[in-house]
Each structure stands twice: as structure tokens, then as C-alpha cells.
Design an enzyme around this catalytic site. Structure first.
Site, PDB file in Angstrom:
ATOM      1  N   ARG A   1       0.899  -1.271  -0.050  1.00 15.05           N
ATOM      2  CA  ARG A   1      -0.085  -0.143   0.005  1.00 15.05           C
ATOM      3  C   ARG A   1       0.692   1.215  -0.103  1.00 15.05           C
ATOM      4  O   ARG A   1       1.774   1.405   0.536  1.00 15.05           O
ATOM      5  CB  ARG A   1      -0.897   0.119   1.063  1.00 15.05           C
ATOM      6  CG  ARG A   1      -1.828   1.074   1.274  1.00 15.05           C
ATOM      7  CD  ARG A   1      -2.539   1.117   2.619  1.00 15.05           C
ATOM      8  NE  ARG A   1      -2.008   2.187   3.695  1.00 15.05           N
ATOM      9  CZ  ARG A   1      -2.477   2.517   4.602  1.00 15.05           C
ATOM     10  NH1 ARG A   1      -3.657   2.221   4.826  1.00 15.05           N
ATOM     11  NH2 ARG A   1      -1.851   3.176   5.406  1.00 15.05           N
TER      12      ARG A   1
ATOM     13  N   TYR B   1      -3.318  11.600   5.742  1.00 16.72           N
ATOM     14  CA  TYR B   1      -3.454  10.479   6.331  1.00 16.72           C
ATOM     15  C   TYR B   1      -2.242   9.263   5.977  1.00 16.72           C
ATOM     16  O   TYR B   1      -1.983   9.205   4.955  1.00 16.72           O
ATOM     17  CB  TYR B   1      -4.758   9.543   6.023  1.00 16.72           C
ATOM     18  CG  TYR B   1      -4.923   8.212   6.254  1.00 16.72           C
ATOM     19  CD1 TYR B   1      -4.682   7.110   5.129  1.00 16.72           C
ATOM     20  CD2 TYR B   1      -4.754   7.609   7.552  1.00 16.72           C
ATOM     21  CE1 TYR B   1      -4.439   5.956   5.616  1.00 16.72           C
ATOM     22  CE2 TYR B   1      -4.944   6.411   7.905  1.00 16.72           C
ATOM     23  CZ  TYR B   1      -4.567   5.483   6.863  1.00 16.72           C
ATOM     24  OH  TYR B   1      -4.420   4.133   6.813  1.00 16.72           O
TER      25      TYR B   1
ATOM     26  N   ASP C   1      -5.369   3.787   0.214  1.00 18.08           N
ATOM     27  CA  ASP C   1      -6.576   3.831   0.990  1.00 18.08           C
ATOM     28  C   ASP C   1      -6.831   5.544   1.167  1.00 18.08           C
ATOM     29  O   ASP C   1      -6.108   6.411   1.538  1.00 18.08           O
ATOM     30  CB  ASP C   1      -6.082   3.638   2.623  1.00 18.08           C
ATOM     31  CG  ASP C   1      -7.113   3.584   3.474  1.00 18.08           C
ATOM     32  OD1 ASP C   1      -6.801   3.123   4.642  1.00 18.08           O
ATOM     33  OD2 ASP C   1      -8.107   3.962   3.254  1.00 18.08           O
TER      34      ASP C   1
ATOM     35  N   HIS D   1      -9.198   6.842   2.722  1.00 17.70           N
ATOM     36  CA  HIS D   1      -9.612   6.957   4.361  1.00 17.70           C
ATOM     37  C   HIS D   1     -10.959   7.716   4.685  1.00 17.70           C
ATOM     38  O   HIS D   1     -10.810   8.826   5.065  1.00 17.70           O
ATOM     39  CB  HIS D   1      -8.547   7.214   5.061  1.00 17.70           C
ATOM     40  CG  HIS D   1      -8.354   6.718   6.497  1.00 17.70           C
ATOM     41  ND1 HIS D   1      -8.851   7.391   7.557  1.00 17.70           N
ATOM     42  CD2 HIS D   1      -7.909   5.529   6.806  1.00 17.70           C
ATOM     43  CE1 HIS D   1      -8.719   6.516   8.405  1.00 17.70           C
ATOM     44  NE2 HIS D   1      -8.018   5.498   8.230  1.00 17.70           N
TER      45      HIS D   1
ATOM     46  N   GLU E   1      -9.219   1.888  -1.347  1.00 24.71           N
ATOM     47  CA  GLU E   1     -10.000   1.641  -0.438  1.00 24.71           C
ATOM     48  C   GLU E   1     -10.589   2.735   0.431  1.00 24.71           C
ATOM     49  O   GLU E   1      -9.984   3.795   0.317  1.00 24.71           O
ATOM     50  CB  GLU E   1      -8.921   1.094   0.638  1.00 24.71           C
ATOM     51  CG  GLU E   1      -9.398   0.887   2.086  1.00 24.71           C
ATOM     52  CD  GLU E   1      -8.394   0.407   3.007  1.00 24.71           C
ATOM     53  OE1 GLU E   1      -7.360   0.068   2.624  1.00 24.71           O
ATOM     54  OE2 GLU E   1      -8.697   0.308   4.229  1.00 24.71           O
TER      55      GLU E   1
ATOM     56  N   GLU F   1     -13.710  -1.667   6.838  1.00 24.95           N
ATOM     57  CA  GLU F   1     -12.922  -1.892   8.148  1.00 24.95           C
ATOM     58  C   GLU F   1     -13.511  -1.165   9.399  1.00 24.95           C
ATOM     59  O   GLU F   1     -13.399  -1.575  10.282  1.00 24.95           O
ATOM     60  CB  GLU F   1     -11.497  -1.296   8.137  1.00 24.95           C
ATOM     61  CG  GLU F   1     -11.212   0.205   7.914  1.00 24.95           C
ATOM     62  CD  GLU F   1      -9.929   0.588   7.894  1.00 24.95           C
ATOM     63  OE1 GLU F   1      -9.028   0.134   7.194  1.00 24.95           O
ATOM     64  OE2 GLU F   1      -9.694   1.798   8.615  1.00 24.95           O
TER      65      GLU F   1
ATOM     66  N   ARG G   1     -13.319  -5.458   3.512  1.00 25.25           N
ATOM     67  CA  ARG G   1     -12.487  -5.539   4.794  1.00 25.25           C
ATOM     68  C   ARG G   1     -13.006  -5.796   6.025  1.00 25.25           C
ATOM     69  O   ARG G   1     -12.053  -5.883   7.057  1.00 25.25           O
ATOM     70  CB  ARG G   1     -11.823  -4.162   4.601  1.00 25.25           C
ATOM     71  CG  ARG G   1     -11.277  -4.163   3.259  1.00 25.25           C
ATOM     72  CD  ARG G   1      -9.970  -2.942   3.079  1.00 25.25           C
ATOM     73  NE  ARG G   1      -9.521  -2.297   4.083  1.00 25.25           N
ATOM     74  CZ  ARG G   1      -8.294  -2.922   4.754  1.00 25.25           C
ATOM     75  NH1 ARG G   1      -7.805  -3.994   4.595  1.00 25.25           N
ATOM     76  NH2 ARG G   1      -7.865  -1.965   5.697  1.00 25.25           N
TER      77      ARG G   1
ATOM     78  N   GLU H   1      -4.221  -7.754   5.008  1.00 22.99           N
ATOM     79  CA  GLU H   1      -3.254  -6.265   5.441  1.00 22.99           C
ATOM     80  C   GLU H   1      -2.235  -6.867   6.551  1.00 22.99           C
ATOM     81  O   GLU H   1      -2.796  -7.565   7.515  1.00 22.99           O
ATOM     82  CB  GLU H   1      -4.222  -5.279   6.089  1.00 22.99           C
ATOM     83  CG  GLU H   1      -3.300  -3.810   6.732  1.00 22.99           C
ATOM     84  CD  GLU H   1      -4.240  -2.846   6.796  1.00 22.99           C
ATOM     85  OE1 GLU H   1      -5.637  -2.965   6.764  1.00 22.99           O
ATOM     86  OE2 GLU H   1      -3.778  -1.723   7.044  1.00 22.99           O
TER      87      GLU H   1
ATOM     88  N   TRP I   1     -11.644  11.719   9.086  1.00 24.50           N
ATOM     89  CA  TRP I   1     -10.321  11.570   9.310  1.00 24.50           C
ATOM     90  C   TRP I   1     -10.191  10.206   8.590  1.00 24.50           C
ATOM     91  O   TRP I   1     -10.900   9.300   8.769  1.00 24.50           O
ATOM     92  CB  TRP I   1     -10.223  11.531  10.726  1.00 24.50           C
ATOM     93  CG  TRP I   1      -8.668  11.088  10.761  1.00 24.50           C
ATOM     94  CD1 TRP I   1      -7.535  11.791  10.466  1.00 24.50           C
ATOM     95  CD2 TRP I   1      -8.145   9.683  10.978  1.00 24.50           C
ATOM     96  NE1 TRP I   1      -6.305  11.169  10.850  1.00 24.50           N
ATOM     97  CE2 TRP I   1      -6.628   9.765  11.034  1.00 24.50           C
ATOM     98  CE3 TRP I   1      -8.746   8.257  11.288  1.00 24.50           C
ATOM     99  CZ2 TRP I   1      -6.061   8.453  11.248  1.00 24.50           C
ATOM    100  CZ3 TRP I   1      -7.905   7.486  11.681  1.00 24.50           C
ATOM    101  CH2 TRP I   1      -6.619   7.595  11.628  1.00 24.50           C
TER     102      TRP I   1
HETATM  103  C1  CS2 Z   1      -6.302   1.937   7.837  1.00 29.67           C
HETATM  104  C2  CS2 Z   1      -6.217   1.942   9.478  1.00 29.67           C
HETATM  105  O1  CS2 Z   1      -5.063   0.113   7.670  1.00 29.67           O
HETATM  106  C3  CS2 Z   1      -5.883   0.823   7.402  1.00 29.67           C
HETATM  107  O2  CS2 Z   1      -6.573   0.639   6.175  1.00 29.67           O
HETATM  108  O3  CS2 Z   1      -7.477   2.436   7.721  1.00 29.67           O
HETATM  109  O4  CS2 Z   1      -4.788   2.244   9.570  1.00 29.67           O
HETATM  110  C4  CS2 Z   1      -7.142   2.734  10.513  1.00 29.67           C
HETATM  111  O5  CS2 Z   1      -6.827   4.147   9.912  1.00 29.67           O
HETATM  112  C5  CS2 Z   1      -6.818   2.486  11.857  1.00 29.67           C
HETATM  113  O6  CS2 Z   1      -7.003   1.108  11.817  1.00 29.67           O
HETATM  114  C6  CS2 Z   1      -7.597   3.215  12.515  1.00 29.67           C
HETATM  115  O7  CS2 Z   1      -7.476   2.565  13.934  1.00 29.67           O
HETATM  116 MG    MG Z   2      -8.092   1.640   5.846  1.00 29.83          MG
END
Ligand code: CS2
Ligand code: MG
Length: 424
Positions: A169, A181, A232, A234, A258, A284, A305, A361, A424
Site C-alpha cells: 500500500r 493520512y 487508502d 480513508h 480503499e 474496516e 474488509r 493487510e 479523518w
Molecule cells: C487504516 C487503518 O489500515 C488501514 O487501512 O484505515 O490504519 C485505520 O486508520 C486504523 O485502523 C484506525 O484505528
Molecule cells: Mg483503511
């Protein structure tokens, strides 16, 4: 106990050594520890002396889950048969009345994984065998490369390729944004929950939309087309912005893009899908099949995810994965450092079995965390391989864990430059 059970003490048909009496749950303890970062672990013990572990870590909300487990779950487990995994899952899900949500489903997940761990130990089988056996010899994983600018990020992609990763990634800083991020501070592993109260970060979408395609143009130029690349977003774009980015990234053939836009309204992904063939991953922050049912049955995503620790455990994620398989959607479990090695162990056994596996991941846990949670999974040839230890193969050194008390930490928030809250 109201439910009917065979004569206490008599060996059940399914396993001579594990009588119902041996399987009786006699203790359920919650271990909160901070070996470099906070983790919450549920330990369930049976009368026959077998224990199982489940991860209950919810980054920034750890104590909410610990309290839910201690106050509302653990008292309900004592005296139950640890072999009744589904019945306990249904009791905790339907019995909560207030259904779903990240805290409830993380607590249920911890119980579920601990019970599957116990079952494996009683049966003398690794978890993947209990699920149906190996579908693959190792789980393809992706590492996290990031950099303050494009060249630093591309260099880090190269480092992971040299370490044998087949998928990476890539995230990079955005000019004019101080904490984009996914960018770690000077060579330290990326850890977003850095402060007691949420750090405030600023976001600028136009600058990000200009930067991201340049990052992948450079990474492909530096490292060729073999390596699988992921990114990502995010949750930071509107659907049409996400559609534009997905289209702009098509020449660089991403494995997935993602969290391109928040998925509260699952229909939003229809707009992205209309404009691009870049594969999409999401989930996630989901905690049940209901968060992604429309996304999956309308084939708006390619990878789901939602992971075992936040999605109700193995019993629920198995249902989700089977549903996803009907639509050729594959798994791509979240596996950040804020999911403990206990979750990683359980996830890898699931990855080893699940037919519609995509990728896992893999952010490295600290040495200290690995000491607190000894495990038998290991990295080789771009994949993570589980061992054949009965259960999920992860344990906890409780004495060492006790040396690292909880540290109040919360995730950052993001605001636009005009001060408005953003994602965020
Ligand atoms: C992120 C995470 O790994 C990822 O894809 O989205 O690092 C996420 O920010 C954290 O798990 C939040 O605690
Ligand atoms: Mg993520």
C-alpha cells in the site's frame, strides 16, 4: 442454566476427553495492556483447564469494549458450555437488544474467537481445519509504504519489494497538508492514535486529488507492473471525487482503492462504479453484514474488509464471506497494528480456509507486542503462514502484559481549511 445438556461429566459423542463438565466456562477475564499501544484481550477458561483468547481492541474506544465485556458479557458466560459457540453468539447478539454497533460486535467477536480457540484446543486442531481445511498455503499480504513526499514513498515501496512483499500500500504526504493520512513520523511505524484527546488535522481534497495519481505514476515508473499496489483514501472524498480519482488511477492498475467515500449510504458507490474499473475495497469500520449487504449484492465493491475483531467474530464473518462469495466479492481483512496479534492469528486461519480470499493487510506489530502475544504465524515469500498449533496459535504472557498499563489515546479528527469537520 435453562438449556438442556447431557449428563454433566459424561463424554459427549463428539469428543471423549471434552465432557460437558470439562467445557463449562468457569472464568472470563479482560486484559487491557499497552505494549507500545493499547490492546484489549478476553481470556475464557473452562473447568477442564483449557483457555481461549479473543481480541477486543477498538482503537480509541478500548475501555468501552472492556467495560461492556466485564459488566455485561462475562457474568453471562459463567456456567455455559464453551462448545455451544453459536448459541452463545445468538445469546449475546439477540440478547443485547440494542443490536450491532462497533462496541457490541467487538465484544461479541472477542467471545466468539476465544470459544473457537478453545474448540480447536479441545479437538487438537488448528482453526483453519475446524473451518474446513486449507484452501491455500499462505495468505497473500500487503505492507504499508508511506513517505512525506512522492519520492520517499516510492523508495519505501522498493524496500518492501526487496523484503519479499508482492503487494504494497502506498500513501504519501500532500503539499500544504501537515498530517495527511497514513504518513508516519520519521521512520516510526504509523500509529494514528497518538494523543489523549483527538489531534486536529487539516484536509484539502483538491491538492490530494492532484497528488495521488502522481504518486502511482512514479511508483509504477520506479518499480514496474509486477508489484500489486493499493491505496487508502480513508473516507475523504465525495462520491464524484472518488469516481474521478478511481478513473485517474486506472493506468496504474491498483489492486484496490480503499474507503474511497464514506459508506454509510451504500448506494453512493454506484456513482463510483459507473465511472471506473479500479477495484474498490471497503469495510474496516463496518461491524455486521447489514453494513455491506447492498454493496455486495449490487457488486459495488470487489473486496470486503470487515475483520473478525470488529465484525462479530469468526461465526459472523464466516456468514459475511459466504454471502460475498455469491457475488464474487473477496475478503481483504483490515490488519492494522491496532488489531492485536490475537486477531491476526484468527484472521490468518480464516484466510487459510476461506475460498473467496483476496488479501490480508499486515502492519507489523512492535517487538514488545509480539512478546506479549507469542504466536506461530510467520512471513515467507510474500505471504503469512499459520502454524498447526491447536486453536488460532496465539497466546498472551499475562505477567508481561501487566507491566504495560492502559494509556488514554484517541484517533485524530480532520477539518477542512474553513474549519468544518470532515472525515479523518
Ligand atoms: C487504516 C487503518 O489500515 C488501514 O487501512 O484505515 O490504519 C485505520 O486508520 C486504523 O485502523 C484506525 O484505528
Ligand atoms: Mg483503511
Amino acid at each position: 442454566m435453562s438449556h438442556v445438556e447431557s449428563e454433566a461429566g459424561t463424554p459427549d459423542r463428539w469428543h471423549a476427553q471434552a465432557s460437558t463438565r470439562d467445557r463449562e466456562i468457569v472464568a472470563a477475564s479482560v486484559i487491557v495492556s499497552c505494549p507500545g499501544r493499547n490492546f484489549v484481550t478476553l481470556k475464557i477458561q473452562t473447568r477442564g483447564g483449557v483457555h481461549g483468547l479473543g481480541d477486543a481492541t477498538l482503537n480509541g474506544r478500548e475501555l468501552a469494549v472492556a467495560a461492556y465485556l466485564r459488566e455485561h458479557v462475562a457474568p453471562n458466560l459463567i456456567g455455559r458450555d464453551a462448545g455451544r459457540i453459536e448459541d452463545i453468539w445468538q445469546f449475546l447478539y439477540r440478547g443485547a437488544y440494542w443490536r450491532r454497533g462497533p462496541v457490541t460486535m467487538t465484544a461479541i467477536a472477542a467471545v466468539d474467537v476465544a470459544l473457537w480457540d478453545i474448540l480447536g484446543k479441545l479437538a487438537g486442531m488448528p482453526l483453519y481445519q475446524l473451518l474446513g481445511g486449507r484452501s491455500r498455503d499462505g495468505a497473500l499480504v500487503y505492507a504499508h509504504a508511506n513517505g512525506r513526499d512522492i519520492s520517499e514513498a516510492s523508495d519505501e515501496v522498493g524496500k518492501y519489494i526487496e523484503q519479499g512483499f508482492l503487494a504494497v500500500r502506498a500513501q504519501c504526504g500532500v503539499p500544504g497538508i501537515n498530517k495527511a493520512y497514513g504518513i508516519s513520523t520519521a521512520g516510526k511505524p504509523y500509529e494514528p492514535a497518538e494523543s489523549e484527546l483527538p489531534a486536529e488535522t487539516v484536509w484539502n481534497t483538491p491538492r490530494y486529488l492532484e497528488t495521488a495519481p502522481k504518486l502511482f505514476e512514479r511508483v509504477r515508473a520506479d518499480h514496474g507492473n509486477q508489484v500489486e499496489l493499493l491505496h487508502d483514501v480513508h473516507h475523504r472524498l465525495t462520491p464524484i471525487e472518488a469516481a474521478r480519482l478511481a478513473r485517474d488511477l486506472e493506468p496504474y492498475r491498483l489492486f484496490w482503492l480503499e474507503d474511497a467515500t464514506p459508506a454509510d449510504n451504500q448506494k453512493c458507490f454506484e456513482l463510483i462504479r459507473q465511472h471506473s474499473v479500479t477495484p474498490l475495497a471497503v469495510g474496516e469500520v463496518f461491524n455486521s453484514i447489514w453494513d455491506c449487504k447492498h454493496l455486495i449484492e449490487q457488486q459495488l465493491i470487489d473486496y470486503i474488509r470487515t475483520t473478525i475483531v470488529h465484525g462479530g467474530g469468526i461465526s459472523h464473518i464466516r456468514r459475511l464471506a459466504d454471502f460475498a462469495a455469491l457475488y464474487q466479492v473477496r475478503t481483504g481483512f483490515h490488519g492494522a497494528t491496532d488489531l492485536s496479534p490475537v486477531c491476526m492469528g484468527a484472521a490468518l486461519h480464516f484466510d487459510t480456509w476461506v475460498p473467496n480470499f483476496g488479501i490480508q493487510e499486515y502492519m507489523f506489530h512492535s517487538e514488545l507486542a509480539n512478546e506479549v502475544f507469542p504466536h506461530d504465524y510467520h512471513f515467507r515469500d510474500g505471504r503469512l503462514h499459520v502454524g498447526d498449533t491447536p486453536g488460532h496459535g496465539v497466546d498472551i504472557d499475562e505477567q508481561l502484559a501487566a507491566r504495560f498499563p492502559y494509556l488514554p489515546r484517541q484517533l485524530p479528527v480532520a477539518r477542512l481549511e474553513d474549519g468544518a469537520m470532515w472525515d479523518w
